[in-house]
Structure formats: structure tokens, C-alpha cells
Write a protein that holds these residues in place. Sequence first.
Motif, PDB file in Angstrom:
ATOM      1  N   GLU A  63     -22.057 -19.331  -3.768  1.00 10.08           N
ATOM      2  CA  GLU A  63     -20.956 -18.820  -2.955  1.00 10.08           C
ATOM      3  C   GLU A  63     -20.428 -17.490  -3.490  1.00 10.08           C
ATOM      4  OE1 GLU A  63     -18.349 -22.219  -2.650  1.00 10.08           O
ATOM      5  OE2 GLU A  63     -19.867 -23.341  -1.518  1.00 10.08           O
ATOM      6  N   GLU A  64     -20.466 -17.302  -4.799  1.00 11.52           N
ATOM      7  CA  GLU A  64     -20.069 -16.016  -5.373  1.00 11.52           C
ATOM      8  C   GLU A  64     -21.059 -14.921  -4.965  1.00 11.52           C
ATOM      9  OE1 GLU A  64     -18.178 -12.960  -7.113  1.00 11.52           O
ATOM     10  OE2 GLU A  64     -17.358 -14.960  -6.722  1.00 11.52           O
ATOM     11  N   ARG A  67     -20.225 -13.952  -1.387  1.00 12.27           N
ATOM     12  CA  ARG A  67     -19.052 -13.076  -1.276  1.00 12.27           C
ATOM     13  C   ARG A  67     -19.381 -11.662  -1.758  1.00 12.27           C
ATOM     14  NH1 ARG A  67     -16.761 -17.885  -2.276  1.00 12.27           N
ATOM     15  NH2 ARG A  67     -16.787 -17.796  -4.526  1.00 12.27           N
ATOM     16  N   LYS A  68     -20.062 -11.592  -2.886  1.00  8.99           N
ATOM     17  CA  LYS A  68     -20.385 -10.288  -3.475  1.00  8.99           C
ATOM     18  C   LYS A  68     -21.238  -9.439  -2.533  1.00  8.99           C
ATOM     19  CE  LYS A  68     -22.452  -8.222  -7.582  1.00  8.99           C
ATOM     20  NZ  LYS A  68     -23.094  -8.474  -8.874  1.00  8.99           N
ATOM     21  N   LYS A  70     -21.635 -10.086   0.817  1.00 13.19           N
ATOM     22  CA  LYS A  70     -21.172 -10.216   2.208  1.00 13.19           C
ATOM     23  C   LYS A  70     -22.209 -10.891   3.115  1.00 13.19           C
ATOM     24  CE  LYS A  70     -18.084  -6.236   1.810  1.00 13.19           C
ATOM     25  NZ  LYS A  70     -18.003  -6.258   0.396  1.00 13.19           N
ATOM     26  N   MET A  74     -22.086 -17.023   5.389  1.00 20.56           N
ATOM     27  CA  MET A  74     -21.405 -17.618   4.244  1.00 20.56           C
ATOM     28  C   MET A  74     -20.582 -18.848   4.635  1.00 20.56           C
ATOM     29  SD  MET A  74     -18.733 -15.853   1.557  1.00 20.56           S
ATOM     30  CE  MET A  74     -17.611 -15.331   2.843  1.00 20.56           C
ATOM     31  N   GLU A  78     -21.192 -22.590   3.183  1.00 17.79           N
ATOM     32  CA  GLU A  78     -20.162 -23.247   2.369  1.00 17.79           C
ATOM     33  C   GLU A  78     -19.750 -24.578   2.992  1.00 17.79           C
ATOM     34  OE1 GLU A  78     -17.073 -20.324   1.816  1.00 17.79           O
ATOM     35  OE2 GLU A  78     -18.198 -19.327   0.235  1.00 17.79           O
TER      36      GLU A  78
END
Length: 135
Positions: A63-64, A67-68, A70, A74, A78
Motif C-alpha cells: 500500500e505504501e 501511494r508513492k 499513485k 489502489m 486495499e
Amino acid sequence: MEIVAWSDSLSLGISKVDEQHKRLIQMMEELDEAIRKNQGADAVEDVLTNLFNYAQAHFAVEEELFRKHKYPEMALHELEHQRFIAKAFAFKERLGSNKPGLALELLNFLSSWVLNHIELTDKRYAKYLRDCGVS
């Protein structure tokens, strides 16, 4: 059902994630061994707790990365993680009932979920992340 075994066909080409997937599969093998050798409810629960904790840490890493970089899917990915955690913990709570076959049912669920998740969902993000330079 056989538990999933690591093979190169499961590789995403993202080293940290592949190593974590290998460890998850190894932990499922440990759970399978604890169940088949009748090591007792406490031993099975210990392995299961470790596996679930590791899965949550693994999901956080994925998940990181989303986010990093984009990742456009996502939220959907999740949500799959959240559903897995909810179902896994529901199984864990039911283990205390000592219902025959429940531990193997759980192992089958885990194996099938991990295989399908890697093959279908994770491979979708892998190409995207590799295109972003993640390896």
C-alpha cells in the motif's frame, strides 16, 4: 487441496514483494505442518498469528508503494486486503470451537486466496510499478 508453492510464475519482478510472498507461502507451509502433525491448538494459533501479522505488514508495504507511485487501482486493492484480514480473523476466532476440519478449511482458504491474489490482483499492479521504475 495442496497449499500453494512458490514458483517463478508467481514472481512479480519486484524483489521486496516477491521475498515477502515467498515468506508468506513458507508460513503457510509451517501452518500446514502444525495442523498435519497435530501439534495442538496453541501451536496452530501461534503460527496463524505470526502469519496474519506478517500478512498485514506485507499489505502495508504494498500500500505504501501504491501511494508513492499513485497506483490508480489502489482503493480496490486495499479493499481486497481489508476483506482478507476480516475473513482471516473470523476464521481464527472460529478455531477456538475445535470444529473438526476447520484448520484445514482455513489453510485451503489461505492458499487459494494467496494464489488468486498474486496471480490476478498483484500482477496487475506489478506492471504498473515496474513501469514506474520499481524493481
